[in-house]
Design a protein around this motif. Structure first.
Motif, short mmCIF file in Angstrom:
data_model
loop_
_atom_site.label_atom_id
_atom_site.label_comp_id
_atom_site.label_asym_id
_atom_site.label_seq_id
_atom_site.Cartn_x
_atom_site.Cartn_y
_atom_site.Cartn_z
N ASN A 116 0.87 -1.28 -0.08
CA ASN A 116 -0.13 -0.01 0.01
C ASN A 116 0.97 1.19 0.24
OD1 ASN A 116 -0.94 2.10 2.59
ND2 ASN A 116 -2.61 1.90 0.73
N TYR A 117 0.43 2.35 -0.74
CA TYR A 117 0.95 3.61 -0.74
C TYR A 117 0.02 4.61 -0.97
CZ TYR A 117 0.35 3.79 -5.71
OH TYR A 117 -0.19 3.97 -6.94
N LEU A 118 0.46 5.93 -0.78
CA LEU A 118 -0.58 6.91 -0.83
C LEU A 118 -0.35 7.84 -2.14
CD1 LEU A 118 -3.15 8.54 -0.32
CD2 LEU A 118 -1.82 9.73 1.72
N GLN A 119 1.26 8.33 -2.03
CA GLN A 119 1.53 9.30 -2.90
C GLN A 119 2.69 8.85 -3.96
OE1 GLN A 119 2.91 12.32 -0.24
NE2 GLN A 119 0.98 13.16 0.13
N ASP A 120 3.53 8.08 -3.65
CA ASP A 120 4.68 7.80 -4.44
C ASP A 120 4.62 6.46 -5.03
OD1 ASP A 120 7.18 7.46 -5.67
OD2 ASP A 120 8.29 8.52 -4.30
N VAL A 121 3.96 6.31 -6.19
CA VAL A 121 3.68 4.92 -6.95
C VAL A 121 5.19 4.45 -7.55
CG1 VAL A 121 3.52 6.17 -9.26
CG2 VAL A 121 2.61 4.06 -8.89
N ILE A 124 10.51 -7.71 -4.80
CA ILE A 124 9.77 -8.97 -4.28
C ILE A 124 9.64 -9.87 -5.62
CG2 ILE A 124 7.87 -9.67 -3.44
CD1 ILE A 124 7.29 -7.36 -1.87
N GLU A 125 9.44 -9.47 -6.64
CA GLU A 125 9.06 -10.22 -7.93
C GLU A 125 10.51 -10.80 -8.44
OE1 GLU A 125 4.94 -8.59 -9.40
OE2 GLU A 125 6.81 -7.89 -10.46
N ARG A 126 11.65 -9.90 -8.36
CA ARG A 126 12.72 -10.44 -8.96
C ARG A 126 13.45 -11.62 -7.82
NH1 ARG A 126 14.08 -4.73 -9.93
NH2 ARG A 126 15.09 -4.72 -8.04
N ALA A 127 12.75 -11.64 -6.81
CA ALA A 127 13.38 -12.60 -5.62
C ALA A 127 12.65 -13.88 -5.77
CB ALA A 127 13.50 -11.94 -4.45
N GLY A 128 11.46 -13.84 -6.62
CA GLY A 128 10.83 -14.90 -6.80
C GLY A 128 9.45 -15.10 -5.98
N GLY A 129 9.28 -13.70 -5.49
CA GLY A 129 7.72 -13.37 -4.73
C GLY A 129 6.72 -12.94 -5.43
N SER A 130 5.48 -12.48 -4.63
CA SER A 130 4.58 -12.30 -5.47
C SER A 130 4.08 -10.99 -4.63
CB SER A 130 3.36 -13.27 -5.36
OG SER A 130 2.23 -12.68 -5.70
N ALA A 131 3.63 -9.99 -5.24
CA ALA A 131 3.42 -8.64 -4.61
C ALA A 131 2.39 -7.69 -5.77
CB ALA A 131 4.49 -7.90 -4.41
N VAL A 132 1.94 -6.77 -5.30
CA VAL A 132 1.27 -5.85 -6.05
C VAL A 132 1.16 -4.42 -5.26
CG1 VAL A 132 -1.24 -6.40 -4.99
CG2 VAL A 132 -0.89 -5.31 -7.12
N ALA A 133 1.16 -3.46 -6.00
CA ALA A 133 1.09 -1.98 -5.31
C ALA A 133 -0.47 -1.71 -5.45
CB ALA A 133 2.05 -1.12 -6.27
N ALA A 134 -0.77 -0.97 -4.56
CA ALA A 134 -2.44 -0.58 -4.25
C ALA A 134 -2.24 0.49 -3.54
CB ALA A 134 -2.70 -1.81 -3.47
N ARG A 135 -2.81 1.76 -4.03
CA ARG A 135 -2.62 2.89 -3.79
C ARG A 135 -4.12 3.15 -2.78
NH1 ARG A 135 -5.09 7.98 -4.10
NH2 ARG A 135 -4.03 9.73 -3.59
N ALA A 136 -3.99 3.55 -1.85
CA ALA A 136 -5.22 4.04 -0.71
C ALA A 136 -4.89 4.90 0.09
CB ALA A 136 -5.73 2.57 -0.53
N ASP A 183 -4.05 -12.99 5.84
CA ASP A 183 -3.52 -13.57 6.75
C ASP A 183 -2.71 -12.72 7.64
OD1 ASP A 183 -3.58 -16.59 5.77
OD2 ASP A 183 -3.20 -15.52 4.08
N ALA A 184 -2.20 -11.47 7.21
CA ALA A 184 -1.36 -10.72 8.15
C ALA A 184 -1.69 -9.17 7.63
CB ALA A 184 0.24 -10.71 7.99
N LEU A 185 -2.08 -8.36 8.55
CA LEU A 185 -1.94 -6.91 8.30
C LEU A 185 -1.02 -6.08 9.16
CD1 LEU A 185 -3.59 -4.33 7.53
CD2 LEU A 185 -5.05 -4.51 9.52
N VAL A 186 0.08 -5.56 8.39
CA VAL A 186 0.79 -4.42 9.14
C VAL A 186 0.70 -2.93 8.75
CG1 VAL A 186 3.18 -3.80 9.50
CG2 VAL A 186 2.54 -6.35 9.06
N CYS A 187 -0.01 -2.39 9.86
CA CYS A 187 -0.33 -0.95 9.72
C CYS A 187 0.78 -0.10 10.23
CB CYS A 187 -1.60 -0.67 10.97
SG CYS A 187 -3.11 -1.40 10.44
N ASN A 188 1.39 0.53 9.17
CA ASN A 188 2.61 1.30 9.35
C ASN A 188 2.28 2.64 8.44
OD1 ASN A 188 5.52 1.62 9.32
ND2 ASN A 188 5.15 1.73 7.29
N ALA A 189 1.24 3.19 8.01
CA ALA A 189 1.43 4.22 7.15
C ALA A 189 1.28 5.52 8.05
CB ALA A 189 -0.24 4.38 6.49
N ASN A 190 2.36 6.41 7.63
CA ASN A 190 2.44 7.69 8.51
C ASN A 190 1.64 8.50 7.64
OD1 ASN A 190 3.46 9.49 10.05
ND2 ASN A 190 5.37 9.56 9.17
N VAL A 191 0.38 9.09 7.91
CA VAL A 191 -0.25 9.65 6.93
C VAL A 191 -0.22 11.24 7.36
CG1 VAL A 191 -2.03 7.81 6.48
CG2 VAL A 191 -2.24 9.48 8.54
#
Length: 254
Positions: free
Chosen positions: A34-39, A49-61, A80-88
């Motif tokens: 998740n991000y707000l301003q800087d895509v 993440i994907e270069r290391a073989g993982g799976s991810a998606v960017a989601a603006r909100a 399964d997991a929620l990490v609330c880190n946004a510094n709004v």
């Protein structure tokens, strides 16, 4: 191939959020960055993440907006997991006399709103699964007394209390809720808020003798998301390099 567990990390474009997203990607999660301003920064995290073989998606909100949170979480059939880190809202260094009511109320509302709305959105998904892990990223500032810390310290203290109440409400559903409280962390956001002299003071008076890195905090978050720590809930974990150990309790900052 087994379905990947899903982790939502708010404010994941840089700093602690980015380090956490990268760690969870390495551990096999599908990570919603998740991000707000800087895509661009969010896209860079996804790419790593994907270069290391993982799976991810960017989601603006904007995590303060329930409608945007609905769009963020609505397409997920598992969380399964929620990490609330946004510094709004960047904390303002000001005393009571220098702080308006709107500034104080706004900081507290943003801090709690960013946690409240997304927690409410993911809880039905976690309850249906009978499990889930939630981690809130707070700050050691909540327990520190220092000059010009009013809005930041009060808002983080409110977040700590919120997390404890959520833990009490959802434990019966197999959901654990914990909070990490970083001390002096070497991030762009921290540098903007923390004068260099304060960072040096905190680092110099810690057990490690250095500032905490984003990866240090991410490692503790990863531990709290592990299935083997399911019995740990309602806890506030300091990640301050041992600063409290050296000063003998919650410190008064210069």
């Amino acid at each position: 191939m087994a379905e990947r567990p899903v982790a939502v990390v708010t404010g994941a474009g840089r700093g602690i959020g980015a380090a956490t997203a990268l760690l969870l990607g390495q551990r096999g999660y599908h990570v919603v960055v998740n991000y707000l301003q800087d895509v661009d920064t969010a896209a860079a995290v996804v790419a790593r993440i994907e270069r290391a073989g993982g799976s991810a998606v960017a989601a603006r909100a904007d995590v303060r907006e329930p409608g945007q949170i609905g769009e963020l979480v609505g397409g997920l059939d598992r969380v399964d997991a929620l990490v609330c880190n946004a510094n709004v809202r960047q904390p303002v260094r000001a005393s009571l006399e220098q702080t308006s009511w709107d500034e104080l109320a706004g900081k507290v509302a943003d801090e709690l709103g960013g946690a409240f709305h997304i927690t409410r959105a993911v809880l039905p998904i976690m309850r249906a699964a009978g499990r889930g892990r939630i981690v809130y990223v707070s700050s050691m500032s909540a327990g520190w007394t220092g000059k010009q810390q009013l809005a930041h310290a009060v808002s983080k203290a409110a977040l700590n209390s919120f997390a404890e109440q959520v833990a009490a409400d959802v434990g019966a559903y197999g959901i654990s809720v914990n909070t990490v409280a970083p001390g002096a962390v070497r991030t762009e956001a921290g540098a903007a808020f923390m004068p260099a002299a304060m960072g040096e003071h905190l680092a110099g008076h810690s057990v490690l003798g250095r500032m905490v890195e984003p990866e240090d905090v991410a490692a503790v978050i990863g531990l709290l998301l592990d299935e083997r720590t399911a019995a740990l809930t309602g806890a506030l974990i300091p990640v301050d390099g041992g600063f409290q150990v050296m000063v003998g309790g919650p410190p008064r900052l210069p």
